[in-house]
Design an enzyme around this catalytic site. Structure first.
Site, PDB file in Angstrom:
ATOM      1  N   HIS A   7      14.190 -15.159  17.460  1.00 58.44           N
ATOM      2  CA  HIS A   7      14.752 -14.706  16.188  1.00 58.44           C
ATOM      3  C   HIS A   7      14.419 -13.252  15.922  1.00 58.44           C
ATOM      4  O   HIS A   7      13.511 -12.691  16.535  1.00 58.44           O
ATOM      5  CB  HIS A   7      14.300 -15.573  15.012  1.00 58.44           C
ATOM      6  CG  HIS A   7      12.831 -15.527  14.715  1.00 58.44           C
ATOM      7  ND1 HIS A   7      11.927 -16.425  15.231  1.00 58.44           N
ATOM      8  CD2 HIS A   7      12.094 -14.688  13.938  1.00 58.44           C
ATOM      9  CE1 HIS A   7      10.715 -16.152  14.796  1.00 58.44           C
ATOM     10  NE2 HIS A   7      10.782 -15.085  14.008  1.00 58.44           N
ATOM     11  N   HIS A  79      10.259  -7.881  12.463  1.00 60.86           N
ATOM     12  CA  HIS A  79       9.782  -8.139  13.815  1.00 60.86           C
ATOM     13  C   HIS A  79      10.835  -8.877  14.637  1.00 60.86           C
ATOM     14  O   HIS A  79      11.817  -9.372  14.095  1.00 60.86           O
ATOM     15  CB  HIS A  79       8.463  -8.928  13.815  1.00 60.86           C
ATOM     16  CG  HIS A  79       8.554 -10.341  13.324  1.00 60.86           C
ATOM     17  ND1 HIS A  79       8.366 -10.684  11.988  1.00 60.86           N
ATOM     18  CD2 HIS A  79       8.822 -11.508  13.959  1.00 60.86           C
ATOM     19  CE1 HIS A  79       8.493 -11.994  11.850  1.00 60.86           C
ATOM     20  NE2 HIS A  79       8.781 -12.514  13.035  1.00 60.86           N
ATOM     21  N   GLU A 130       6.507 -10.873  17.944  1.00 60.80           N
ATOM     22  CA  GLU A 130       5.941 -12.214  17.815  1.00 60.80           C
ATOM     23  C   GLU A 130       6.253 -12.958  19.108  1.00 60.80           C
ATOM     24  O   GLU A 130       7.377 -12.866  19.627  1.00 60.80           O
ATOM     25  CB  GLU A 130       6.564 -12.961  16.637  1.00 60.80           C
ATOM     26  CG  GLU A 130       6.060 -14.382  16.460  1.00 60.80           C
ATOM     27  CD  GLU A 130       6.725 -15.111  15.312  1.00 60.80           C
ATOM     28  OE1 GLU A 130       6.176 -16.153  14.904  1.00 60.80           O
ATOM     29  OE2 GLU A 130       7.785 -14.670  14.813  1.00 60.80           O
TER      30      GLU A 130
END
Length: 134
Positions: A7, A79, A130
């Site tokens: 994502h 992010h 991440e």
């Protein structure tokens, strides 16, 4: 080492308004809001054919995304999240190469119920990364 883009996370000042943009204006399927007090955010996921967009809203006064929103009052990309097969092996390899893992370096449970880690943006072309174990 990295797999699919899981994502792209966007911090928004108003989660309901952000949801409406993706659901009503763009016609995307959007999840119900999920409060994650342990992460200081409320999230929704916008489902796309090849990935997701995570909309993040500040939750609580110690939210880690609050400083980002103060610097970017309209919100913005926060992010990117990549999938990895083994988060511990990925962490150890990256650390051995000098990358900085944020926090205490131990995986936390993310919004999908899977282990996640964050990597310092200065080590990744100015982007907060991440990693999520699949």
């Amino acid at each position: 080492m990295i797999g699919k883009l899981n994502h792209v996370a966007i911090v928004v000042p108003d989660l309901a308004a952000g949801t409406a943009v993706y659901r009503d204006s763009l016609g995307a399927a959007v999840s119900e809001p999920q409060a994650l007090p342990e992460h200081g955010v409320t999230v929704v996921f916008v489902e796309l054919p090849n990935t997701k967009i995570e909309l993040l809203e500040v939750l609580g006064e110690n939210s880690p995304v609050a400083p980002f929103l103060e610097r970017n009052p309209s919100g913005g990309i926060h992010h990117v999240c990549y999938e990895v097969e083994d988060i511990i092996a990925a962490r150890d390899r990256l650390k051995s190469e000098g990358a900085r893992v944020l926090g205490d370096g131990e995986p936390k449970t993310g919004a999908h119920g899977k282990p996640v880690l964050f990597l310092h943006p200065k080590d990744f072309c100015g982007t907060l990364v991440e990693l999520e174990q699949v």
